[in-house]
Design an enzyme around this catalytic site. Sequence first.
Site, mmCIF file in Angstrom:
data_model
loop_
_atom_site.group_PDB
_atom_site.id
_atom_site.type_symbol
_atom_site.label_atom_id
_atom_site.label_comp_id
_atom_site.label_asym_id
_atom_site.label_seq_id
_atom_site.Cartn_x
_atom_site.Cartn_y
_atom_site.Cartn_z
ATOM 1 N N ASP A 163 -13.856 23.319 -24.994
ATOM 2 C CA ASP A 163 -14.152 23.942 -23.862
ATOM 3 C C ASP A 163 -14.528 22.828 -22.610
ATOM 4 O O ASP A 163 -13.820 21.621 -22.996
ATOM 5 C CB ASP A 163 -15.350 24.943 -23.899
ATOM 6 C CG ASP A 163 -14.972 26.081 -23.153
ATOM 7 O OD1 ASP A 163 -14.816 26.026 -21.885
ATOM 8 O OD2 ASP A 163 -14.710 27.202 -23.752
ATOM 9 N N HIS B 18 -18.692 26.893 -18.185
ATOM 10 C CA HIS B 18 -18.146 27.681 -19.320
ATOM 11 C C HIS B 18 -18.014 27.531 -20.480
ATOM 12 O O HIS B 18 -18.567 28.106 -21.411
ATOM 13 C CB HIS B 18 -16.269 27.474 -18.824
ATOM 14 C CG HIS B 18 -15.621 28.624 -19.480
ATOM 15 N ND1 HIS B 18 -14.918 28.243 -20.705
ATOM 16 C CD2 HIS B 18 -15.104 29.895 -19.228
ATOM 17 C CE1 HIS B 18 -14.399 29.403 -21.186
ATOM 18 N NE2 HIS B 18 -14.393 30.314 -20.224
ATOM 19 N N SER C 63 -12.725 35.176 -22.428
ATOM 20 C CA SER C 63 -13.478 33.912 -23.141
ATOM 21 C C SER C 63 -14.649 34.382 -23.488
ATOM 22 O O SER C 63 -15.371 33.430 -23.917
ATOM 23 C CB SER C 63 -13.355 32.898 -21.987
ATOM 24 O OG SER C 63 -13.704 33.266 -20.975
#
Lengths: 199, 1025
Positions: free
Chosen positions: B192, B223, B388
């Site tokens: 990520d 994220h 996600s």
Amino acid sequence: MVLRRLLRKRWVLGVVFGLSLIYFLTSTLKQEERTILDRNLLEARDPDHRIPWKVRFNLGNSSRQITQCRNSIQGKTLLTDELGYVCDRNDLLVNGCCNVNAPSSRQYICKSCLANGCCNIYEHCVSCCLQPDKQPLLESFLNRAADGFQNLFTAVEDHFELCLAKCRTSSQSVQHENTYRNPQAKYCYGESPPELLPI
Amino acid sequence: PCQNITWYLYSVALFFNEFLLTQCLMIILLSLFPEYIVAFNGYFTAKARSHFISSALRSAEALDWHIVLRENPASDFPSDFEVVQIRQASHSSLLPLEDHPYIKRVTPQRKVFRTLKAPCNNVTRWTQKWQSSRPLRRTSLSLASGFWHATGRHSRRRLLRAIPRHVAQILQADVLWQMGHTGSGVKVAVFDTGLIEKHPHFKNVKERTNWTNEKTLDDGLGHGTFVAGVIASMRECQGFAPDSELHIFRVFTNNQVSYTSWFLDAFNYAILKKIDVLNLSIGGPDFMDHPFVDKVWELTANRVIMVSAIGNDGPLYGTLNNPADQMDVIGVGGIDFEDNIARFSSRGMTTWELPGGYGRVKPDIVTYGSGVRGSGMKEGCRSLSGTSVASPVVAGAVTLLVSTVLNRELVNPASMKQALIASARRLPGVNMFEQGHGKLDLLRAFQILNSYKPQASLSPSYIDLTECPYMWPYCSQPIYYGGMPTIVNVTILNGMGVTGRILDKPIWQPYLPQNGDHIDVAVSYSPVLWPWAGYLAVSISVTKKSASWEGIAQGHVMVTVSSPSEVDGEMTSTVKLPVKVKIVPTPPRSKRVLWDQYHNLRYPPGYFPRDNLCMKNDPLDWNGDHIHTNFRDMYQHLRSMGYFVEVLGAPITCFDASQYGTLMMVDSEEEYFPEEITKLRRDIDKGLSLIVFSDWYNISVMRKVKFYDENTRQWWMPDTGGANVPALNDLISVWGMAFSDGLYEGDFTMADHDMYYASGCSIAKFPEEGIVIAKTLKDQGLEVLKQETVVVEGVPILGMYQTPSEGGGRIALYGDSNCIDDSHRQKDCFWLLDALLQYTSYSLTPPSLTHSKSRVAPPAGSDRHLPERLEGNHLYRYSKVLEAHLGDPKPRPLPACPHLSWSKPQPLNETAPSNLWKHQKLLSVDMDKVVLPNIRNYRPQVRPLSPGESGAWDIPGGIMPGRYNQEVGQTIPMFAFLGAMVVLSFFVVQLTKSKNKPKRRKPRVKRPTYFQQQQLAPTGKNPTV
């Protein structure tokens, strides 16, 4: 008037000076510390940094008695064990080694490999790479490993792991990101990337 | 409105959505009729209030009432209201209450419910109103738009909804924690945006590596931190496996750039490090990125369990993202906390197999992905939505599950997927292309995994073409003799080993008591099941003897899978695939519509631009153009109108035209074999009709919409326009028809219907006897090229023509396909399709069109030159028809039509169980063997409660106690001490100086005299010192 008189006093000036000095010192020191931290963080990626190669070239020769083998795990039909034998999955022994007596087993196969060190079949690449005479080639490669590979090749422990890792397709194997440079010979143990074929 | 067309391509994208809640949220005010709020004039004690109410209601004796107890700390204090429950209350019974001197008013009690359900269930209606489904994702992708909902903001709304959102506890991970399983000894990789050093939520970050060109390991977006937190956070917003070993791979820059080559190197490292579980909350539409796809296979072949997000491109179908759409990867879709499929979650089917085959069922499972809480970038928690988020929920659950298994040898990508699939809970009313096998059930997966024996299994595990809505689209249309075979693409999961093969041939065993002999079955399958999986394509067709039979036929396909085993040579596992179909008599020709799939090309592999040029941020035509993907609404409409729609996945030469009323060619990009052109001409002479929905093709515009693709670092020039008009013109030229290279856009009304023409072409040439409708539209070509708005009158857009031969078919042309396509559709024109089908199938000319004022004389095609193929286009690279040749590409030799070899039936005299789904679970799994402890309200040890946490979920800032902050604590006093020393030394110096020079003090002592002098001379200037 009072303010001016106050300012004229030395101890007031002293306090003002002292405070500004403290401020100055704290801010500079803080900044310095931050840069130090950053450098620590990036140390692993410093290009001048010498890589402590951990690779030991303990070559698999037949004289060494091995009870448990590592092998290349992933193959669809073929596997290569750490002694450099390539065999059919069905000819794998319980200890993970290829059954040397099986007709399919061969040691140090370079059958699908080209002169530039790129092979059509991954297992052949690994087997070929395990050949003792490839050692100088691999050592010279390790000393000049490309920047992006440092993470990978500093973590490699020995000859077999190096060959497993080196033969995999990598950033060196592609053109335009989503196309192989050479889809026919993409697994390379050598230094050069696969030959560039037009799309 | 759409000038300055700029394009960009995404091949990899992060998956998260802004809170969709604001759009989706609906507050339902439910009036609970028996409860009333009685408000008083002042504050009274509980006793006094009770007295007032009873005295007021004394007159209405028959009334059954009582005061609702409010058990909260405030109940000890005087209050100005009371909640009263009154049964059989009418308005008159409340009057005495209202008349009481101390009672101000009486109002019915209302309860506020918040649910996403109502508007979100309505997704199909919504798409038509929405300009696009993509901007949601696009905006969320840009960080500048601030998609984070920082903690503390909108806290009121969150308070209502926050409590149930602790995802690890909803999935009952605490039961496993309590048994001592916390993910220890499992290596999890998070691919990520990185993670900051010493984040307070993580106790076991083994390694952070950077694979991007930015020289940092830290997460600049949040994220990666969020994803890692959902998997392994140990405090505040708790993850699933806090003791797992985290390996952070930074493969995305802060600008959200990523390249395949970075992934390749990072994946190699993950293999070397022997990662067990890998989460990829990342994906893109390019499933033909071979180096990437091969590498993912290689990873799973090395026993890495890959969990990936299915994509945020819903509710459109055919929007699955790679690598989640691969058979060896666990593809995760999103639901909300009310168990509705999240609007953003991408829908199946896979489109790799088109045009010849049929898509696989994906996603594999769904789990919470809307408003889930996870770790904030530096500290604290945040809510986030998107697949996600759903992906790390599964990755975390998988990590926890791996740590529960004693014999880790049994855990591999296939067995884990089998356990998740077999344990998943099916959501009612949702089809398999939306929910896969259902909602993740952690505890049942734990039970299954811990009694697992290596075996093969199938996904889906049975074929029930009558089961609605789960088996949509199969259940939406029964099968009949003479129709194109129905293909079900089943995935074989092989938990026995990374490679396997199918022993002998799969056997078709029809059940004689259940009419199994009415169908033929053909099976094709992967020659080698590698890695861990393969396909089993089952084609079902009706036998000739059942041409006018109606009923349900059943049987099963039996498959034996074998895998090499070190211990005893071979391991085998036999699975049965029950089949149940509904057969109807063959419908009449006029009811049958054939959809041409063979001539639809899409991205990937080539750059096939979007059909609506206004959709700047979704430049590609990538949904497969299939009746079950982005033409799903059209298919549903045709079914509801009674038409039977079949798909042609082979050249036009490969179907029996006498069976079909109409051939539909919509938005075709492919070229045509010369044999196809002659065959179609003959077919139409014999009564087949043709409907063509074309699209734009203008060389100048195509040149204009080329773009530099950051991902492949090369220029991309479209290989066709929206459709391949020059090829279409070759096909229809025999009837004196042609489309132009014009490009038009605009709103208009046709037969009292509001219509929108979104980047379509016009009809350049049409036979004199035909009916042509023209409209006033804007020249979009000029808009794109020169930013000028020019309105063109009388643009011919619709043409209808009856071929002159005896019993000949009819042809209808329309210049724009956008109004029947689900992606970016603004106004549908299904009514027009109905009218055209009435015309082509039944020869009924719609009077609303023929007698309209817009009818014009058919254009002769002399005033406008016809479009030519863009010079130097690379269509031959992706075409099934063309091949590279010196000079211009030439057509290949016509391929043979697909041939199915029907399995020889081995009839059985048995009957199938009535419920095929319940019957089909993993073999030799004894759910009762693994007992779960039944203890509630357990706070696991891994969750040290921090001081601020107790009741509130959000800790606003603040330094968490713990060793990570020791450094900061040490440096501050050091600076203070240093500063104090400096000041002290300054004073010491001053003091010693003044002691040594006492004389200097004298003028100061004399100051009063100095001032006196000043006063004496008022005109003098003040001395300046």
